[in-house]
Scaffold this motif. Structure first.
Motif, short mmCIF file in Angstrom:
data_model
loop_
_atom_site.label_atom_id
_atom_site.label_comp_id
_atom_site.label_asym_id
_atom_site.label_seq_id
_atom_site.Cartn_x
_atom_site.Cartn_y
_atom_site.Cartn_z
N VAL A 93 27.17 13.61 -4.31
CA VAL A 93 26.46 14.75 -4.89
C VAL A 93 26.24 14.54 -6.39
N ILE A 94 27.14 13.82 -7.03
CA ILE A 94 27.12 13.68 -8.49
C ILE A 94 25.91 12.88 -8.96
N VAL A 95 25.22 13.41 -9.96
CA VAL A 95 24.12 12.70 -10.61
C VAL A 95 24.44 12.57 -12.09
N GLU A 96 23.80 11.61 -12.74
CA GLU A 96 24.10 11.35 -14.15
C GLU A 96 23.02 11.92 -15.05
N GLY A 97 23.47 12.59 -16.12
CA GLY A 97 22.58 13.15 -17.10
C GLY A 97 22.67 12.40 -18.42
N PRO A 98 22.27 13.01 -19.51
CA PRO A 98 22.27 12.33 -20.82
C PRO A 98 23.69 11.98 -21.29
N ASP A 99 23.81 10.83 -21.98
CA ASP A 99 25.08 10.39 -22.56
C ASP A 99 26.19 10.23 -21.52
N GLY A 100 25.79 9.91 -20.28
CA GLY A 100 26.78 9.70 -19.24
C GLY A 100 27.35 10.98 -18.65
N LEU A 101 26.80 12.14 -19.03
CA LEU A 101 27.24 13.40 -18.45
C LEU A 101 27.06 13.37 -16.94
N LEU A 102 28.12 13.70 -16.20
CA LEU A 102 28.07 13.76 -14.75
C LEU A 102 27.83 15.20 -14.32
N VAL A 103 26.96 15.39 -13.33
CA VAL A 103 26.57 16.73 -12.92
C VAL A 103 26.75 16.88 -11.42
N VAL A 104 27.39 17.99 -11.02
CA VAL A 104 27.50 18.37 -9.61
C VAL A 104 26.52 19.52 -9.39
N PRO A 105 25.33 19.24 -8.85
CA PRO A 105 24.33 20.30 -8.68
C PRO A 105 24.61 21.15 -7.45
N ALA A 106 24.21 22.41 -7.53
CA ALA A 106 24.27 23.31 -6.38
C ALA A 106 22.84 23.58 -5.93
N SER A 107 22.71 24.45 -4.95
CA SER A 107 21.40 24.75 -4.38
C SER A 107 20.94 26.13 -4.82
#
Length: 293
Positions: A93-107
């Motif tokens: 589920v985890i995607v990467e954002g700016p500066d290596g920020l890891l994101v767990v998105p919801a729906s």
């Protein structure tokens, strides 16, 4: 619907592997009502921490009306809805954002996600124990109000950050949230950020108004003022660009204020052990406690 499949041991996870990671400082960002800007603060706080070199994970815990991925311009393949349905593992589920920020998105727009049971909310918290990532901090952007998901995610964090703005309902609802967190979940320390203020004095006044009410009726709850974020047109422009304002316009008043709040949060130490209730990354906390003995 059941989260039983999430609570089963992941074959890729071993106690030794979990113990090799140090505890994670978890900060839940919440608000008594919608519209106070908590998601924008969550996104920018996480982005600022990542830019400082903190290994940061941002969880979108507004399960039914998620928009963290939208604010960051991300296009996730999977969300927490897929995790709950058993279509993927948490790591997928985890995607990467700016500066290596890891994101767990919801729906967004999935009613069943907003209606998960208390046991299922605890299941979501517990599944983070099998995450094989080295992390320093996790920011949890909760929904607004006093629903079970908000209460559970705040209880499972080491720090609860309540966002308020200059509206009577914001202060009233923030007090109601703090009262329920204290009486039902044992949360006795709350940080406050005043958002969309016209000047720093307004932010301080908002905090003092909330603090007076809490001191009068909730004497066992400690409130701490983290600071104020000004009303800023640059923040609106950053939202339109789907970028954090701390990245898009780092010299803007809102970015400077959020960076200062982030510097304070960056100095908070990781937890030294489990508290004995529902908590994110509980295996790492148990490991830390056993090593300290």
């Amino acid at each position: 619907m059941s989260l039983d499949h999430l609570l089963q041991t992941n074959p890729r996870t071993t106690p030794a592997a979990v113990g090799s990671f140090h505890p994670v400082r978890v900060i839940a960002v919440t608000g008594g009502k919608g519209g106070v800007g908590k998601t924008n603060l969550s996104v920018n706080l996480a982005s600022a921490l990542a830019a400082m070199g903190k290994r940061t994970l941002l969880m979108d815990a507004d399960l039914g009306l998620a928009n963290v991925d939208v604010l960051l311009g991300l296009s996730p393949r999977f969300t927490l809805a897929d995790l709950v349905a058993g279509r993927c593992q948490l790591d997928e589920v985890i995607v990467e954002g700016p500066d290596g920020l890891l994101v767990v998105p919801a729906s967004s727009g999935f009613r069943h996600m907003a209606e998960l049971s208390p046991a299922e909310h605890i299941g979501l918290v517990n599944v983070f124990s099998e995450l094989q990532r080295a992390l320093d901090v996790m920011i949890v952007d909760t929904a607004a109000g006093i629903t079970d998901s908000v209460l559970t995610f705040c209880q499972a964090a080491q720090d609860t950050l309540v966002v308020v703005c200059d509206e009577p309902a914001s202060i009233t609802d923030a007090y109601a949230l703090i009262k329920v967190l204290s009486r039902e979940r044992g949360v006795d320390r709350v940080h406050v950020v005043a958002n969309m203020v016209r000047d720093p004095n307004e932010g301080r006044r908002l905090y003092e108004k909330l603090a007076r009410v809490c001191e009068r009726f909730l004497g066992d709850v400690a409130l701490h003022y983290l600071g104020a974020v000004p009303q800023d047109d640059w923040l609106r422009r950053a939202v339109q660009r789907q970028q954090p304002v701390v990245k898009a316009y780092p010299g803007s008043p809102s970015a400077r204020a959020i960076n200062e709040i982030s510097r304070i949060a960056a100095r908070w130490q990781p937890p030294t052990g489990a508290r004995g209730n529902v908590e994110f990354f509980v295996e790492r906390l148990i490991s830390a406690r056993s090593m300290a003995i």
